[in-house]
Design a protein around this motif. Structure first.
Motif, PDB file in Angstrom:
ATOM      1  N   LEU A   1       0.808  -1.220   0.000  1.00  0.00           N
ATOM      2  CA  LEU A   1       0.000   0.000   0.000  1.00  0.00           C
ATOM      3  C   LEU A   1       0.843   1.273   0.000  1.00  0.00           C
ATOM      4  CD1 LEU A   1      -2.719  -1.060   2.632  1.00  0.00           C
ATOM      5  CD2 LEU A   1      -2.775  -1.347   0.149  1.00  0.00           C
ATOM      6  N   LYS A   2       2.120   1.146  -0.320  1.00  0.00           N
ATOM      7  CA  LYS A   2       3.020   2.303  -0.227  1.00  0.00           C
ATOM      8  C   LYS A   2       2.612   3.450  -1.138  1.00  0.00           C
ATOM      9  CE  LYS A   2       6.423   0.384  -3.484  1.00  0.00           C
ATOM     10  NZ  LYS A   2       7.827  -0.086  -3.621  1.00  0.00           N
ATOM     11  N   SER A   3       1.923   3.162  -2.228  1.00  0.00           N
ATOM     12  CA  SER A   3       1.488   4.239  -3.125  1.00  0.00           C
ATOM     13  C   SER A   3       0.469   5.152  -2.453  1.00  0.00           C
ATOM     14  CB  SER A   3       0.896   3.649  -4.414  1.00  0.00           C
ATOM     15  OG  SER A   3      -0.246   2.862  -4.137  1.00  0.00           O
ATOM     16  N   TYR A   4      -0.232   4.634  -1.428  1.00  0.00           N
ATOM     17  CA  TYR A   4      -1.222   5.444  -0.709  1.00  0.00           C
ATOM     18  C   TYR A   4      -0.568   6.306   0.371  1.00  0.00           C
ATOM     19  CZ  TYR A   4      -4.703   2.603  -3.074  1.00  0.00           C
ATOM     20  OH  TYR A   4      -5.474   1.993  -4.041  1.00  0.00           O
ATOM     21  N   LEU A   5       0.727   6.112   0.594  1.00  0.00           N
ATOM     22  CA  LEU A   5       1.477   6.924   1.551  1.00  0.00           C
ATOM     23  C   LEU A   5       2.446   7.874   0.839  1.00  0.00           C
ATOM     24  CD1 LEU A   5       2.357   4.267   4.295  1.00  0.00           C
ATOM     25  CD2 LEU A   5       0.749   6.162   4.516  1.00  0.00           C
ATOM     26  N   LYS A   6       2.304   7.979  -0.458  1.00  0.00           N
ATOM     27  CA  LYS A   6       3.233   8.776  -1.254  1.00  0.00           C
ATOM     28  C   LYS A   6       3.138  10.257  -0.882  1.00  0.00           C
ATOM     29  CE  LYS A   6       4.269  10.013  -6.064  1.00  0.00           C
ATOM     30  NZ  LYS A   6       3.954  11.441  -5.922  1.00  0.00           N
ATOM     31  N   VAL A   7       4.289  10.885  -0.683  1.00  0.00           N
ATOM     32  CA  VAL A   7       4.344  12.321  -0.391  1.00  0.00           C
ATOM     33  C   VAL A   7       4.184  13.093  -1.708  1.00  0.00           C
ATOM     34  CG1 VAL A   7       5.728  14.201   0.572  1.00  0.00           C
ATOM     35  CG2 VAL A   7       5.907  11.886   1.530  1.00  0.00           C
ATOM     36  N   PRO A   8       3.280  14.073  -1.778  1.00  0.00           N
ATOM     37  CA  PRO A   8       3.158  14.884  -2.992  1.00  0.00           C
ATOM     38  C   PRO A   8       4.493  15.556  -3.326  1.00  0.00           C
ATOM     39  CG  PRO A   8       1.321  15.289  -1.517  1.00  0.00           C
ATOM     40  CD  PRO A   8       2.311  14.465  -0.751  1.00  0.00           C
ATOM     41  N   THR A   9       4.764  15.682  -4.601  1.00  0.00           N
ATOM     42  CA  THR A   9       6.047  16.264  -5.011  1.00  0.00           C
ATOM     43  C   THR A   9       5.908  17.366  -6.055  1.00  0.00           C
ATOM     44  OG1 THR A   9       6.296  14.498  -6.665  1.00  0.00           O
ATOM     45  CG2 THR A   9       7.355  14.164  -4.514  1.00  0.00           C
ATOM     46  N   THR A  10       4.711  17.563  -6.595  1.00  0.00           N
ATOM     47  CA  THR A  10       4.529  18.560  -7.644  1.00  0.00           C
ATOM     48  C   THR A  10       3.596  19.675  -7.195  1.00  0.00           C
ATOM     49  OG1 THR A  10       2.586  17.472  -8.645  1.00  0.00           O
ATOM     50  CG2 THR A  10       4.783  16.733  -9.361  1.00  0.00           C
ATOM     51  N   ASN A  11       3.663  20.795  -7.886  1.00  0.00           N
ATOM     52  CA  ASN A  11       2.783  21.926  -7.586  1.00  0.00           C
ATOM     53  C   ASN A  11       1.317  21.538  -7.676  1.00  0.00           C
ATOM     54  OD1 ASN A  11       5.098  23.433  -7.358  1.00  0.00           O
ATOM     55  ND2 ASN A  11       4.480  25.012  -8.793  1.00  0.00           N
ATOM     56  N   ASP A  12       0.975  20.762  -8.692  1.00  0.00           N
ATOM     57  CA  ASP A  12      -0.426  20.387  -8.895  1.00  0.00           C
ATOM     58  C   ASP A  12      -0.949  19.527  -7.747  1.00  0.00           C
ATOM     59  OD1 ASP A  12      -0.529  21.772 -11.259  1.00  0.00           O
ATOM     60  OD2 ASP A  12      -0.178  20.007 -12.535  1.00  0.00           O
ATOM     61  N   GLU A  13      -0.139  18.580  -7.270  1.00  0.00           N
ATOM     62  CA  GLU A  13      -0.570  17.710  -6.172  1.00  0.00           C
ATOM     63  C   GLU A  13      -0.801  18.523  -4.898  1.00  0.00           C
ATOM     64  OE1 GLU A  13       1.437  13.360  -6.964  1.00  0.00           O
ATOM     65  OE2 GLU A  13       2.779  14.990  -6.416  1.00  0.00           O
ATOM     66  N   TRP A  14       0.124  19.434  -4.594  1.00  0.00           N
ATOM     67  CA  TRP A  14      -0.054  20.269  -3.403  1.00  0.00           C
ATOM     68  C   TRP A  14      -1.224  21.234  -3.582  1.00  0.00           C
ATOM     69  CZ3 TRP A  14       1.960  18.605   0.801  1.00  0.00           C
ATOM     70  CH2 TRP A  14       3.218  17.999   0.829  1.00  0.00           C
ATOM     71  N   ALA A  15      -1.404  21.746  -4.785  1.00  0.00           N
ATOM     72  CA  ALA A  15      -2.490  22.705  -5.043  1.00  0.00           C
ATOM     73  C   ALA A  15      -3.854  22.065  -4.828  1.00  0.00           C
ATOM     74  CB  ALA A  15      -2.378  23.253  -6.467  1.00  0.00           C
ATOM     75  N   LYS A  16      -3.994  20.775  -5.154  1.00  0.00           N
ATOM     76  CA  LYS A  16      -5.270  20.084  -4.942  1.00  0.00           C
ATOM     77  C   LYS A  16      -5.567  19.973  -3.442  1.00  0.00           C
ATOM     78  CE  LYS A  16      -5.221  17.345  -9.193  1.00  0.00           C
ATOM     79  NZ  LYS A  16      -5.120  15.983  -9.772  1.00  0.00           N
ATOM     80  N   ILE A  17      -4.523  19.705  -2.647  1.00  0.00           N
ATOM     81  CA  ILE A  17      -4.708  19.647  -1.192  1.00  0.00           C
ATOM     82  C   ILE A  17      -5.114  21.017  -0.661  1.00  0.00           C
ATOM     83  CG2 ILE A  17      -3.523  19.288   1.013  1.00  0.00           C
ATOM     84  CD1 ILE A  17      -1.791  17.189  -0.378  1.00  0.00           C
TER      85      ILE A  17
END
Length: 376
Positions: A142-158
């Motif tokens: 399940l490591k993909s569900y613990l992935k830390v965001p790394t891009t502007n778009d991923e953080w922007a969605k949060i």
């Protein structure tokens, strides 16, 4: 040599051999496996109670395993090859399904290995050997569900979700740390001794607006504080080096224990605040409530955290990693079944009244790593 002496020796040996054979017949043979344990294939919880609940009472099955039968089968498919051993001429290997059931039950309750032994009819010593393997397999699968965001778009969605739900713009997450109580490790001195007078390892996390862990730092000893854990974390290093992928002017939020930085906001602590400062503190407090509720839900669903965990610190780390991975996986794929809306704190936007979530009925779990903080 005299014939009589030889015959006497032969008679003596025959008599001694006969006596030894008679003794062995009277001595009970040591059992390879106790009979009641060997009956697990048709009397244990797996082929009886769990099988019955999977068919007749899905809600009760979910209460026992902390997931639906579909979730269980999906998880089993993901980790089967990592935990299933080969049969030998001496004995049959434990089925991967049984290992996963025991591990999930341990996470759900924190029951002792002895208690699980009688429920599943698997020796406690055997459980202690395979449990870390299954925990590692869950985390890996399940490591993909613990992935830390790394891009502007991923953080922007949060940040967009924080703004929409909590009216706090440009927020990429809320941080906090909690003590996970453990039994004092052998020869550890005061390394894991915390200010609450107990022994613990630390779970430090960054949480998004959807009650999911986005960054984890696990295993710090109980003597450390929030600020020390954050200072030494890879999250802080990435923020200092500007390699985390934050959009411009975006921040994370924390409580008074954390340092004030250009990308880390905390509440005003001075007295006689202006109206704008009061509003800022209120907004930040509402947004920070997410991380409190996330830790609370983790304890509510995985009650292994309600009492000191009687395992070595390295295995406790595996328990925390796997529980957080399961939390994110179930939240992201089956959110309503994992915890209902009334499980978390809710606020009436007209009156400001806060209704406590169901998790707050369990207040003896994780403690804050800040002496200024409150215990969950």
């Amino acid at each position: 040599m005299d014939n009589k002496f030889v015959l006497a020796c032969i008679h003596f040996l025959r008599t001694a051999i006969k006596i030894e054979l008679e003794r062995r017949k009277k001595t009970k043979k040591r059992l390879w496996v106790k009979k009641w344990i060997s009956n697990r294939h048709y009397l244990g919880a797996s082929p009886t109670l769990l099988k019955e609940l999977a068919v007749d009472d899905q809600l009760s099955y979910r209460n026992i395993m902390r997931m639906s039968t579909d979730n269980f089968e999906n998880l089993l498919c993901l980790i089967r090859s990592m935990i299933q051993k080969q049969d030998t001429n001496m004995r049959m290997a434990l089925p991967a399904k049984l290992k996963l059931e025991i591990t999930l039950r341990f996470l759900a309750t924190g029951d002792s290995f002895k208690s699980l032994q009688y429920f599943f009819r698997v020796p406690a010593c055997t459980i202690s050997k395979f449990l870390p393997v299954v925990l590692d397999a869950i985390t890996e699968a399940l490591k993909s569900y613990l992935k830390v965001p790394t891009t502007n778009d991923e953080w922007a969605k949060i940040a967009e979700l924080y703004d929409r739900r909590w009216n706090f713009p440009k927020c990429c997450g809320s941080i906090d740390g909690k003590h996970v109580q453990i039994k004092k490790p052998i020869n550890s001195g005061s390394a894991f001794y915390n200010y609450k007078g107990a022994f613990s390892v630390i779970l430090f996390a960054l949480v998004d607006a959807n009650y999911c862990f986005r960054y984890l730092d696990i295993g710090g000893n109980g003597r450390a504080s929030d600020s020390a854990i954050f200072r030494d974390s890879t999250l802080n290093i990435a923020m200092e080096n500007d390699t985390l992928g934050f959009p411009d002017e975006h921040v994370i939020i924390g409580d008074d224990a954390f340092p004030l930085r250009i990308n880390l906001m905390k509440p005003y602590s001075k007295r006689k605040l202006s109206n704008k400062e009061v509003i800022f503190n209120y907004r930040l407090s509402r947004a920070r409530r997410v991380v409190e509720n996330t830790f609370g839900i983790l304890v509510w669903r995985f009650r292994v955290f309600l009492r000191p965990i009687e395992l070595q610190p390295s295995t406790v780390d595996k328990v925390i990693w796997s529980a957080c991975a399961l939390h994110n996986w179930l939240r992201m794929t089956n959110s309503n079944a994992y915890f209902p809306s009334n499980a978390v704190d809710t606020e009436d936007l007209n009156t400001g009244a806060v209704t406590s979530g169901l998790w707050r009925d369990f207040t003896s779990g994780l403690a804050s790593t800040s002496q200024l903080g409150q215990q969950l």
